[in-house]
Scaffold this motif. Structure first.
Motif, PDB file in Angstrom:
ATOM      1  N   PHE A  54       0.816  -1.212   0.000  1.00 31.91           N
ATOM      2  CA  PHE A  54       0.000   0.000   0.000  1.00 31.91           C
ATOM      3  C   PHE A  54       0.851   1.263   0.000  1.00 31.91           C
ATOM      4  N   VAL A  55       2.075   1.142   0.519  1.00 35.19           N
ATOM      5  CA  VAL A  55       3.006   2.266   0.609  1.00 35.19           C
ATOM      6  C   VAL A  55       4.408   1.699   0.436  1.00 35.19           C
ATOM      7  N   GLN A  56       5.335   2.529  -0.002  1.00 35.22           N
ATOM      8  CA  GLN A  56       6.712   2.094  -0.182  1.00 35.22           C
ATOM      9  C   GLN A  56       7.599   2.810   0.830  1.00 35.22           C
ATOM     10  N   SER A  57       8.754   2.199   1.095  1.00 33.62           N
ATOM     11  CA  SER A  57       9.694   2.841   2.002  1.00 33.62           C
ATOM     12  C   SER A  57      11.108   2.674   1.469  1.00 33.62           C
ATOM     13  N   ALA A  58      11.947   3.605   1.857  1.00 33.82           N
ATOM     14  CA  ALA A  58      13.365   3.564   1.482  1.00 33.82           C
ATOM     15  C   ALA A  58      14.180   3.880   2.722  1.00 33.82           C
ATOM     16  N   LYS A  59      15.290   3.179   2.860  1.00 31.73           N
ATOM     17  CA  LYS A  59      16.172   3.407   4.010  1.00 31.73           C
ATOM     18  C   LYS A  59      17.268   4.388   3.628  1.00 31.73           C
TER      19      LYS A  59
END
Length: 143
Positions: A54-59
């Motif tokens: 539903f959502v993306q993330s990046a470190k």
């Protein structure tokens, strides 16, 4: 109407989508502050929503949460079903397990039409629509 988890998830997804239109990734502290959620709680919710796409993330230093453009067409109903299940759309108004067309509760007929209207409203409500309304200042996200 929605669980607290679902309320925070909806607010967070709308907030992230609004921020990402400027290519800004958003960190947990910023999200929690702007949607009035405990950091640890929203972090757990977003981790789950990220796993489910539903959502993306990046470190990293420029990391954070963001939304792919295709996710802007996710309906509110899809999010609600994922988090709270479909009881809102199928359940009895009095919470009775045995309520059905053949064994209706006292609210059955009236609640059936309310459930249907609610389903239609949430299925036709997309994340992009809320972002657009926020940008036009027709609606507000802060509580």
């Amino acid at each position: 109407m929605f669980s607290k988890t679902c309320e925070y998830a909806l607010r967070a997804l709308i907030y992230i989508a609004q921020q990402y239109k400027n290519d800004s990734r958003v960190g947990i502290k910023d999200i929690a502050k702007n949607i009035h959620s405990p950091e640890h709680f929203i972090a757990k919710i977003l981790q789950d929503l990220s796993r489910k796409g539903f959502v993306q993330s990046a470190k990293g230093p420029n990391g954070g949460f963001y939304m792919d453009p295709q996710n802007l067409n996710i309906s509110i109903a899809d999010i609600v079903k994922e988090i709270d299940g479909d009881k809102l759309f199928t359940g009895c108004g009095l919470g009775l397990d045995q309520c059905s067309e053949t064994h209706p509760c006292p609210l059955h007929e009236q609640f059936k039409s309310i459930r249907q209207d609610l389903r239609i409203m949430l299925e036709t409500s997309k994340i992009q629509m809320f972002v657009d309304n926020l940008d036009l200042e027709l609606t507000y996200l802060k509580t």
